[in-house]
Write an enzyme that holds these catalytic residues in place. Structure first.
Site, PDB file in Angstrom:
ATOM      1  N   ASN A   1      -4.905   8.916   1.729  1.00 51.32           N
ATOM      2  CA  ASN A   1      -5.410   8.326   2.978  1.00 51.32           C
ATOM      3  C   ASN A   1      -5.886   9.385   3.981  1.00 51.32           C
ATOM      4  O   ASN A   1      -7.029   9.401   4.363  1.00 51.32           O
ATOM      5  CB  ASN A   1      -4.308   7.523   3.669  1.00 51.32           C
ATOM      6  CG  ASN A   1      -4.270   6.066   3.239  1.00 51.32           C
ATOM      7  OD1 ASN A   1      -5.211   5.572   2.625  1.00 51.32           O
ATOM      8  ND2 ASN A   1      -3.184   5.396   3.553  1.00 51.32           N
TER       9      ASN A   1
ATOM     10  N   ASP B   1      -3.235  13.304  21.360  1.00 49.85           N
ATOM     11  CA  ASP B   1      -1.910  13.137  20.731  1.00 49.85           C
ATOM     12  C   ASP B   1      -1.909  13.739  19.329  1.00 49.85           C
ATOM     13  O   ASP B   1      -0.850  14.025  18.767  1.00 49.85           O
ATOM     14  CB  ASP B   1      -1.556  11.654  20.599  1.00 49.85           C
ATOM     15  CG  ASP B   1      -1.059  11.068  21.900  1.00 49.85           C
ATOM     16  OD1 ASP B   1      -0.893  11.836  22.873  1.00 49.85           O
ATOM     17  OD2 ASP B   1      -0.829   9.846  21.953  1.00 49.85           O
TER      18      ASP B   1
ATOM     19  N   ARG C   1       2.815   6.298  -2.730  1.00 50.83           N
ATOM     20  CA  ARG C   1       3.926   6.997  -3.387  1.00 50.83           C
ATOM     21  C   ARG C   1       3.625   7.190  -4.882  1.00 50.83           C
ATOM     22  O   ARG C   1       3.951   8.236  -5.457  1.00 50.83           O
ATOM     23  CB  ARG C   1       5.173   6.132  -3.184  1.00 50.83           C
ATOM     24  CG  ARG C   1       6.457   6.775  -3.404  1.00 50.83           C
ATOM     25  CD  ARG C   1       6.964   7.513  -2.178  1.00 50.83           C
ATOM     26  NE  ARG C   1       7.721   8.672  -2.630  1.00 50.83           N
ATOM     27  CZ  ARG C   1       7.836   9.792  -1.968  1.00 50.83           C
ATOM     28  NH1 ARG C   1       7.232   9.944  -0.815  1.00 50.83           N
ATOM     29  NH2 ARG C   1       8.531  10.784  -2.447  1.00 50.83           N
TER      30      ARG C   1
ATOM     31  N   ASP D   1       0.828  -1.207   0.000  1.00 47.11           N
ATOM     32  CA  ASP D   1       0.000   0.000   0.000  1.00 47.11           C
ATOM     33  C   ASP D   1       0.860   1.254   0.000  1.00 47.11           C
ATOM     34  O   ASP D   1       0.523   2.260  -0.629  1.00 47.11           O
ATOM     35  CB  ASP D   1      -0.925  -0.003   1.222  1.00 47.11           C
ATOM     36  CG  ASP D   1      -1.928  -1.137   1.134  1.00 47.11           C
ATOM     37  OD1 ASP D   1      -2.325  -1.482   0.011  1.00 47.11           O
ATOM     38  OD2 ASP D   1      -2.299  -1.684   2.193  1.00 47.11           O
TER      39      ASP D   1
HETATM   40  N1  LIG Z   1      -1.330   3.036  13.775  1.00 47.50           N
HETATM   41  C1  LIG Z   1      -1.593   2.914  12.481  1.00 47.50           C
HETATM   42  O1  LIG Z   1      -2.428   2.126  12.042  1.00 47.50           O
HETATM   43  C2  LIG Z   1      -0.873   3.789  11.530  1.00 47.50           C
HETATM   44  C3  LIG Z   1       0.070   4.709  11.975  1.00 47.50           C
HETATM   45  C4  LIG Z   1       0.677   5.519  11.004  1.00 47.50           C
HETATM   46  C5  LIG Z   1       0.339   5.400   9.662  1.00 47.50           C
HETATM   47  N2  LIG Z   1      -0.575   4.488   9.274  1.00 47.50           N
HETATM   48  C6  LIG Z   1      -1.003   4.366   7.884  1.00 47.50           C
HETATM   49  O2  LIG Z   1       0.101   4.129   7.063  1.00 47.50           O
HETATM   50  C7  LIG Z   1       0.009   4.933   5.914  1.00 47.50           C
HETATM   51  C8  LIG Z   1       1.391   5.151   5.375  1.00 47.50           C
HETATM   52  O3  LIG Z   1       1.857   3.931   4.872  1.00 47.50           O
HETATM   53  P1  LIG Z   1       3.377   3.490   5.004  1.00 47.50           P
HETATM   54  O4  LIG Z   1       3.581   2.331   4.112  1.00 47.50           O
HETATM   55  O5  LIG Z   1       4.232   4.687   4.861  1.00 47.50           O
HETATM   56  O6  LIG Z   1       3.456   3.062   6.537  1.00 47.50           O
HETATM   57  P2  LIG Z   1       3.738   1.612   7.226  1.00 47.50           P
HETATM   58  O7  LIG Z   1       4.928   0.980   6.610  1.00 47.50           O
HETATM   59  O8  LIG Z   1       3.701   1.828   8.715  1.00 47.50           O
HETATM   60  O9  LIG Z   1       2.481   0.758   6.803  1.00 47.50           O
HETATM   61  C9  LIG Z   1       1.226   1.035   7.306  1.00 47.50           C
HETATM   62  C10 LIG Z   1       0.260  -0.125   7.131  1.00 47.50           C
HETATM   63  O10 LIG Z   1      -0.986   0.474   6.808  1.00 47.50           O
HETATM   64  C11 LIG Z   1      -1.544  -0.188   5.699  1.00 47.50           C
HETATM   65  N3  LIG Z   1      -2.347   0.772   4.936  1.00 47.50           N
HETATM   66  C12 LIG Z   1      -1.937   1.907   4.327  1.00 47.50           C
HETATM   67  N4  LIG Z   1      -2.983   2.506   3.716  1.00 47.50           N
HETATM   68  C13 LIG Z   1      -4.063   1.723   3.956  1.00 47.50           C
HETATM   69  C14 LIG Z   1      -5.429   1.811   3.606  1.00 47.50           C
HETATM   70  N5  LIG Z   1      -5.917   2.837   2.916  1.00 47.50           N
HETATM   71  N6  LIG Z   1      -6.261   0.817   3.996  1.00 47.50           N
HETATM   72  C15 LIG Z   1      -5.794  -0.222   4.728  1.00 47.50           C
HETATM   73  N7  LIG Z   1      -4.520  -0.347   5.108  1.00 47.50           N
HETATM   74  C16 LIG Z   1      -3.663   0.619   4.728  1.00 47.50           C
HETATM   75  C17 LIG Z   1      -0.387  -0.737   4.904  1.00 47.50           C
HETATM   76  O11 LIG Z   1      -0.775  -1.890   4.186  1.00 47.50           O
HETATM   77  C18 LIG Z   1       0.597  -1.101   5.996  1.00 47.50           C
HETATM   78  O12 LIG Z   1       0.406  -2.425   6.426  1.00 47.50           O
HETATM   79  C19 LIG Z   1      -0.666   6.186   6.392  1.00 47.50           C
HETATM   80  O13 LIG Z   1      -1.316   6.874   5.334  1.00 47.50           O
HETATM   81  C20 LIG Z   1      -1.605   5.665   7.451  1.00 47.50           C
HETATM   82  O14 LIG Z   1      -2.928   5.423   6.960  1.00 47.50           O
HETATM   83  C21 LIG Z   1      -1.184   3.681  10.191  1.00 47.50           C
HETATM   84  N1  LIG Z   2       9.195  -3.837  -5.854  1.00 43.92           N
HETATM   85  C1  LIG Z   2       8.987  -4.779  -4.943  1.00 43.92           C
HETATM   86  N2  LIG Z   2       9.252  -6.064  -5.248  1.00 43.92           N
HETATM   87  C2  LIG Z   2       9.051  -7.031  -4.338  1.00 43.92           C
HETATM   88  N3  LIG Z   2       8.598  -6.819  -3.103  1.00 43.92           N
HETATM   89  C3  LIG Z   2       8.321  -5.561  -2.734  1.00 43.92           C
HETATM   90  C4  LIG Z   2       8.487  -4.471  -3.650  1.00 43.92           C
HETATM   91  N4  LIG Z   2       8.131  -3.336  -3.031  1.00 43.92           N
HETATM   92  C5  LIG Z   2       7.715  -3.682  -1.805  1.00 43.92           C
HETATM   93  N5  LIG Z   2       7.835  -5.028  -1.609  1.00 43.92           N
HETATM   94  C6  LIG Z   2       7.487  -5.746  -0.374  1.00 43.92           C
HETATM   95  O1  LIG Z   2       6.404  -5.102   0.218  1.00 43.92           O
HETATM   96  C7  LIG Z   2       6.724  -4.638   1.532  1.00 43.92           C
HETATM   97  C8  LIG Z   2       5.911  -3.410   1.843  1.00 43.92           C
HETATM   98  O2  LIG Z   2       5.935  -2.477   0.812  1.00 43.92           O
HETATM   99  P1  LIG Z   2       5.274  -1.064   0.924  1.00 43.92           P
HETATM  100  O3  LIG Z   2       6.088  -0.157   1.772  1.00 43.92           O
HETATM  101  O4  LIG Z   2       4.942  -0.626  -0.454  1.00 43.92           O
HETATM  102  O5  LIG Z   2       3.903  -1.370   1.630  1.00 43.92           O
HETATM  103  P2  LIG Z   2       3.348  -1.128   3.090  1.00 43.92           P
HETATM  104  O6  LIG Z   2       2.880   0.267   3.217  1.00 43.92           O
HETATM  105  O7  LIG Z   2       4.294  -1.633   4.098  1.00 43.92           O
HETATM  106  O8  LIG Z   2       2.018  -1.971   2.980  1.00 43.92           O
HETATM  107  P3  LIG Z   2       1.739  -3.502   3.006  1.00 43.92           P
HETATM  108  O9  LIG Z   2       1.369  -3.817   4.420  1.00 43.92           O
HETATM  109  O10 LIG Z   2       0.621  -3.603   2.040  1.00 43.92           O
HETATM  110  O11 LIG Z   2       2.941  -4.248   2.560  1.00 43.92           O
HETATM  111  C9  LIG Z   2       8.213  -4.472   1.468  1.00 43.92           C
HETATM  112  O12 LIG Z   2       8.847  -4.504   2.700  1.00 43.92           O
HETATM  113  C10 LIG Z   2       8.578  -5.686   0.626  1.00 43.92           C
HETATM  114  O13 LIG Z   2       8.563  -6.867   1.378  1.00 43.92           O
END
Ligand SMILES: NC(=O)c1ccc[n+]([C@@H]2O[C@H](COP(=O)([O-])OP(=O)(O)OC[C@H]3O[C@@H](n4cnc5c(N)ncnc54)[C@H](O)[C@@H]3O)[C@@H](O)[C@H]2O)c1
Ligand SMILES: Nc1ncnc2c1ncn2[C@@H]1O[C@H](COP(=O)(O)OP(=O)(O)OP(=O)(O)O)[C@@H](O)[C@H]1O
Length: 292
Positions: A147, A177, A77, A72
């Site tokens: 989001n 917070d 991005r 996600d």
């Molecule tokens: N406590 C929390 O749940 C928390 C805290 C900070 C940010 N977030 C979310 O993470 C997003 C940023 O993503 P990141 O990848 O930089 O952070 P991250 O790596 O902490 O991942 C956040 C998680 O939120 C999930 N997520 C993101 N958008 C979602 C959506 N619209 N519906 C369901 N799940 C979703 C992703 O799959 C991932 O598992 C923010 O926009 C925010 O919504 C969640």
């Molecule tokens: N280009 C890629 N090829 C293979 N695996 C990837 C790639 N990009 C991301 N991943 C895998 O997906 C993980 C999460 O990626 P990303 O930051 O895009 O999502 P996220 O916000 O953490 O959400 P999610 O919970 O859906 O993974 C990475 O740590 C990696 O394991």
């Protein structure tokens, strides 16, 4: 027809995923564009063979789809490249949850072919835009969120006060917070973790949700998405944090924020087999009860 490929990270299986996608696209005579940094990490892909793009200006408006490879976070991005260009996003989930990225790696061929054949629907997603007074140049360029926009405390464990106005009418001052203003898309993200309701993607509303308020009567509020929200933050420190999806910056307490619906939306490609209701059941275990 042009197709763009975007990925943020390079992992062991990235090469395999990208070549699977490219093979199908080439078979169907698509012109493939790959994000430059992502392409440079792919050893089996010759960057000479494909055109690249490295910023939103270089992503052609006539691109038929952008295929996002990752989780996600990668889709969030990808939005910074697409902005108001109306390029639909197809999300391949190589990450963990993949709530927005619905195509699983094992189904790449099936769904990319469906995309090519037009067997999909477009889910229009509302975005939020942010402005401030005085103008803050850190917020100038990437001032939109798929989001949520959130404000939160910085460098302190002490709560902040968030004076909140809806269309210039005083709502309340949250002592918490922070505060999340979420779109329907974001309602399954951070807002959900703070006890917010899930909105189905096409609902024309926003959620205002305090983060850990020290108060028994502060609850998430659903408002029409044409409302302008004004926030004035105060607290022990001179600065607070503002986030737009995964991007974050600090602003000083004198800065007043204005949040409203963006004048463009993002199109997510949705396949009937992987729709929103199935996704909340499958990925959030919605309503699951082990007794039945
Ligand atoms: N406590 C929390 O749940 C928390 C805290 C900070 C940010 N977030 C979310 O993470 C997003 C940023 O993503 P990141 O990848 O930089 O952070 P991250 O790596 O902490 O991942 C956040 C998680 O939120 C999930 N997520 C993101 N958008 C979602 C959506 N619209 N519906 C369901 N799940 C979703 C992703 O799959 C991932 O598992 C923010 O926009 C925010 O919504 C969640
Ligand atoms: N280009 C890629 N090829 C293979 N695996 C990837 C790639 N990009 C991301 N991943 C895998 O997906 C993980 C999460 O990626 P990303 O930051 O895009 O999502 P996220 O916000 O953490 O959400 P999610 O919970 O859906 O993974 C990475 O740590 C990696 O394991």
């Amino acid at each position: 027809m042009k197709i763009a490929i975007y990925g943020q990270y390079y992992q062991n299986n990235t090469e395999e995923i990208v070549s699977k996608v490219i093979t199908i696209l080439k078979k169907n005579d698509f012109e493939v564009f790959i994000e430059k940094t992502f392409a440079e990490n792919l050893s089996t892909i010759s960057t000479k063979e494909y055109k690249t793009f490295s910023c939103h200006e270089e992503l052609d408006e006539s691109t038929a789809f952008l295929i996002s490879i990752g989780g996600d976070g990668t889709i969030l991005r990808a939005v910074t490249y697409i902005r108001n260009k109306n390029i639909p996003i197809v999300g391949i989930n190589s990450g963990r949850l993949g709530f927005l990225a619905t195509v699983q790696i094992e189904n790449i061929e099936l769904f990319i072919n469906k995309m090519i054949q037009g067997n999909y629907t477009i889910s229009q997603r509302t975005l939020l835009s942010l402005s401030s007074k005085p103008i803050n140049h850190d917020l100038d360029d990437l001032n939109f969120a798929l989001n949520e926009v959130s404000v939160s405390r910085k460098d302190t464990t002490s709560m902040i006060t968030i004076e909140t106005y809806l269309d210039n009418e005083y709502l309340t001052s949250y002592w918490a917070d922070g505060l999340i203003i979420s779109t329907p898309t974001g309602s399954t993200g951070y807002s959900l973790s703070c006890g917010g309701p899930i909105l189905t993607p096409e609902v024309k509303s926003l959620v205002i949700n305090p983060i850990a308020p020290h108060n028994l009567n502060a609850r998430p509020l659903v408002i029409p998405d044409n409302t302008e929200i004004k926030l004035k933050v105060s607290g022990r420190e001179n600065e607070y944090l503002v986030s737009l999806d995964s991007r974050i910056t600090s602003v000083n307490n004198e800065t007043v924020l204005y949040v409203k619906k963006s004048d463009f939306s993002i199109q997510l490609v949705e396949f009937p087999e992987e729709g929103f209701l199935k996704t909340i059941r499958k990925k959030l275990l919605w309503g699951e009860d082990r007794r039945n």
